[in-house]
Design a protein around this motif. Structure first.
Motif, PDB file in Angstrom:
ATOM      1  N   VAL A 125       0.884  -1.170   0.000  1.00 15.62           N
ATOM      2  CA  VAL A 125       0.000   0.000   0.000  1.00 15.62           C
ATOM      3  C   VAL A 125       0.918   1.216   0.000  1.00 15.62           C
ATOM      4  O   VAL A 125       1.798   1.326   0.851  1.00 15.62           O
ATOM      5  CB  VAL A 125      -0.876   0.048   1.279  1.00 15.62           C
ATOM      6  N   THR A 126       0.724   2.114  -0.963  1.00 12.05           N
ATOM      7  CA  THR A 126       1.526   3.343  -0.933  1.00 12.05           C
ATOM      8  C   THR A 126       0.634   4.510  -0.543  1.00 12.05           C
ATOM      9  O   THR A 126      -0.593   4.437  -0.635  1.00 12.05           O
ATOM     10  CB  THR A 126       2.170   3.691  -2.292  1.00 12.05           C
ATOM     11  N   LEU A 127       1.282   5.576  -0.105  1.00 14.44           N
ATOM     12  CA  LEU A 127       0.581   6.802   0.271  1.00 14.44           C
ATOM     13  C   LEU A 127       1.139   7.926  -0.585  1.00 14.44           C
ATOM     14  O   LEU A 127       2.311   7.892  -0.955  1.00 14.44           O
ATOM     15  CB  LEU A 127       0.875   7.130   1.738  1.00 14.44           C
ATOM     16  N   TYR A 128       0.316   8.896  -0.902  1.00 18.65           N
ATOM     17  CA  TYR A 128       0.860  10.053  -1.619  1.00 18.65           C
ATOM     18  C   TYR A 128       0.099  11.325  -1.275  1.00 18.65           C
ATOM     19  O   TYR A 128      -1.121  11.345  -1.189  1.00 18.65           O
ATOM     20  CB  TYR A 128       0.869   9.822  -3.129  1.00 18.65           C
ATOM     21  N   ALA A 129       0.884  12.385  -1.078  1.00 18.03           N
ATOM     22  CA  ALA A 129       0.299  13.702  -0.858  1.00 18.03           C
ATOM     23  C   ALA A 129      -0.182  14.220  -2.210  1.00 18.03           C
ATOM     24  O   ALA A 129       0.291  13.767  -3.264  1.00 18.03           O
ATOM     25  CB  ALA A 129       1.348  14.638  -0.275  1.00 18.03           C
ATOM     26  N   ALA A 130      -1.095  15.191  -2.194  1.00 18.99           N
ATOM     27  CA  ALA A 130      -1.685  15.680  -3.442  1.00 18.99           C
ATOM     28  C   ALA A 130      -0.626  16.147  -4.441  1.00 18.99           C
ATOM     29  O   ALA A 130      -0.720  15.863  -5.634  1.00 18.99           O
ATOM     30  CB  ALA A 130      -2.665  16.807  -3.144  1.00 18.99           C
TER      31      ALA A 130
END
Ligand code: ADP
Ligand code: ADP
Ligand code: MG
Length: 646
Positions: A29-34
């Motif tokens: 699972v990756t996360l990313y800021a806008a």
């Protein structure tokens, strides 16, 4: 067994963790800021979750949100990468409290090693050599001054909570002590909300040597040999390699065994690094321990053949490693160059902008750990490291040679990077001899400056830039070319050229009376190949926002502006002496003066923060502050007027 891992980081390190997970059949699972939505990592996981907009505390540092996402997606473990939450004890504890696995050491180990003072006390108890100095409780300025005198100048003041070179001050003599102490405390309070300091003997021309450790989940501790990280700017590493040219077998065994002793002494689990300072007399001292995977871990992987992320994941699950220390060998030589968006010829200030195209050459033998793709914008919210270029060969010279070739084959078009500077360091005689220390970049400043081009290289830049700006020949009349005089700017130097003939097929011109003739072999947008006197000139060009070109010709690189002199002059507006500009885009961190205040030349007025660094804007003249155009917290563009002094 862990089946799904959430990666609480961005860029190249997020991709690096995914690579191992894929190989092991673990879902990610990756996360990313806008502002990272188009970066490669934002689409590289099996699930990719948006963190939305806002400051870092709302995105990559939002502990509760990240843990909640892990639970919702069914991830059993969190890999923090480096930086961000990787050495945050509060986060580590929250992760375990939520019933998840933190891929890293215990909270206790992070806490102990996060404090430079506490870790020294522990190391002393374990009998580990420390830099002579003072790391006690007493913070009285007079007392510290006496201790500094006992240690003998030069002395280094460090923040006990420090990291990233912040709060560190060199004191050369007694008279500088008080000012340096105050400055260090101020910086430490700002950055870490803790102004405690310690004192160390400042070692002249030392090396930075570190040892990679990984301890398994069953109390077994292993070292994976050393890394030499002496090439630094702003106390931050730029080039790393292994083996270190400074260690003989005996010294190597000694630093590695000491590192294992530390791991045992603190019951460590997972990957960690022991940093030492190695004095010119070969005495080495413990500096600090980084309780995480490090930026420069790939060079260790190249020479030992292990996958450090895999070992981290095994250790975090409490597993025992299936090898013995004797099975780990150091074979060949590996070098890493950090490619930063920064301008080494302008005090290493970070640069921003859009990466138009990343040119790579799959035929070249390198490893590129890169967090960006064509079209990505470089945000001021993050560290300016774009990629890491790694080479491996049988010996040091071959690895250096491979790196020199590789750097010519990896171009970030449209952004100023330190690529050309890295090449200059690799060409430096002391570097090639392995005769390096942490002040090489500072001491060889003049030598490492960009050299003035030889005239025939300038001619290449002129030829490709002018030919790239031509239109296709439409009819016969276009071929009639009148002789023109042009003033072309190459890296800010203006040169006069008399052009006799110019179209897409070639160019004829003279430069200081010398004639040059080029014929076009290939004309494509952004890629031009010419021939002159039997030499093949291959080039890549990228148009910058202000209309100038970033030009790569053979192994050289320059900013070329072919616009008329008048247009160039009008686009760079003239500012009066008392106008203070922001050197780069960023955030106004502190406004130190008020309108009406009197300032001396050189006094600090405003601090702009960008990419983890603070830039102090100083008065260029003495006078009264007439106007300040921004307040603390405001976002500013590069080059904007911040303040006027009259
Ligand atoms: P190393 O010792 O491995 O070079 P540092 O201690 O210098 O690592 O810093 C950790 C790394 O964290 C940086 O090199 C940087 O790439 C990464 N990082 C990226 N963004 C941030 C951020 N906003 N805050 C802290 N670290 C960051
Ligand atoms: P940080 O936590 O900011 O990484 P370190 O203690 O690891 O701080 O030091 C960073 C760098 O500063 C080292 O790599 C070295 O170049 C330099 N340095 C640290 N301590 C000393 C010292 N006592 N003498 C000389 N240089 C030092
Ligand atoms: Mg350090």
């Amino acid at each position: 067994m862990i089946k799904k891992i959430l990666i609480a980081n961005r860029g190249e390190i997020a991709l690096r963790v995914i690579k191992t997970c894929k190989a092991k059949g673990i879902k990610t699972v990756t996360l990313y800021a806008a502002d990272d939505a188009t970066l490669p990592h934002a689409g590289a996981g099996d699930e990719n979750i948006a963190l939305g907009r806002g400051p870092l505390s709302e995105t990559y540092l939002n502990q509760d949100k990240i843990i909640q996402i892990a639970k919702e997606t069914g991830a059993e473990a969190i890999h923090p990468g480096y930086g961000f939450l990787s050495e945050n004890t509060e986060f580590c504890k929250k992760v375990s409290d939520a019933g998840l696995i933190f891929i890293g050491p215990s909270t206790e180990a992070i806490e102990l090693m996060g404090d430079k003072k506490e870790s020294k006390v522990k190391m002393e108890a374990l009998g580990i050599p420390l830099v002579p100095g003072y790391h006690g409780e007493n913070q009285e300025p007079d007392f510290l001054f006496e201790e500094a005198k006992k240690i003998g100048f030069p002395v280094l003041i460090k923040a006990t909570a420090g990291g990233g070179g912040k709060g560190m001050r060199i004191v050369n003599s007694e008279s500088e002590f008080t000012d340096a102490l105050n400055a260090s405390k101020r910086e430490a309070l700002n950055a870490f909300s803790n102004d405690k300091v310690l004192l160390e003997k400042y070692i002249i021309n030392p090396r930075h040597i570190e040892v990679q450790l990984v301890s398994d989940g069953q109390g077994n501790h292993f070292h994976f040999f050393e890394r030499e990280c002496s090439i630094q700017r702003r106390y931050q590493k730029v080039i790393e390699e292994t083996p270190s040219p400074a260690l003989n077998d005996e010294l190597r065994a000694s630093v590695c065994d000491t590192a294992v002793k530390i791991a045992k002494g603190i019951n460590y689990i997972g990957a960690g690094t022991i940093e030492y300072i190695l004095a010119p007399n070969n005495e080495f001292y413990f500096l600090e321990m980084n309780t995480r995977l490090q930026v420069e871990h790939p060079v260790t992987e190249m020479v030992t053949g292990v996958d450090l992320v895999d070992l981290q994941i095994q250790a975090a699950q409490g597993l025992a490693f299936k090898f013995k220390q004797e099975d780990i060998n150091q074979t060949g030589h590996s070098i890493e160059c950090r490619i930063y968006a920064e301008d080494p010829d302008n005090e290493f200030l970070p640069t921003t902008g859009r990466i138009q195209k990343i040119e790579t050459n799959p035929e070249t033998d390198y490893r590129l750990d890169c967090g960006y793709r064509d079209g990505n914008h470089i945000s001021t919210n993050y560290d300016p490291m774009l990629a890491k270029l790694i080479t491996y060969d049988t010996d040091r010279y071959s690895a250096i040679e491979k790196m020199q070739v590789s750097l010519n084959n990896v171009l970030f078009g449209g952004t100023k990077t330190n690529r050309d500077y890295l090449k200059r360091v690799l060409d430096n005689e002391k570097f090639i001899e392995g005769n390096i220390h942490t002040h090489l970049i500072e001491q060889d400043k003049e030598e490492l400056k960009k050299k003035k081009w030889e005239q025939n290289i300038e001619a290449h830049f002129v030829a490709v830039s002018l030919i790239s700006a031509t239109k296709p020949v439409q009819n016969l009349w276009d071929k009639k070319f009148k002789q023109t005089n042009k003033v072309i700017s190459i890296d800010g130097d203006e040169i006069s050229v008399v052009v006799n003939s110019l179209n897409r097929n070639g160019i004829l011109f003279s430069l200081e009376g010398k004639k040059y003739r080029y014929e076009t072999l290939l004309w494509e947008k952004g890629h031009i190949v010419l021939e002159s006197k039997g030499e093949i000139i291959s080039s890549h060009l990228f148009m910058n926002q202000n209309g100038s070109f970033q030009v790569f010709v053979n192994d050289f690189e320059a900013i070329v502006d072919v616009a008329s002199k008048a247009r160039r002059a009008s686009s760079s507006q003239q500012l009066s002496e008392g106008s203070l500009q922001s050197p780069m885009p960023g955030k106004v961190f502190k406004v130190l003066k008020n309108v009406g205040d009197k300032v001396e030349k050189g006094e600090s007025v405003i601090i702009v923060e960008a990419m983890k660094m603070e830039h102090t804007i100083k008065a260029t003249t003495e006078g009264l502050i007439k106007d300040i155009f921004f307040k603390e917290g405001d976002q500013v563009q590069g080059g904007v007027l911040l303040c006027e002094i009259e």
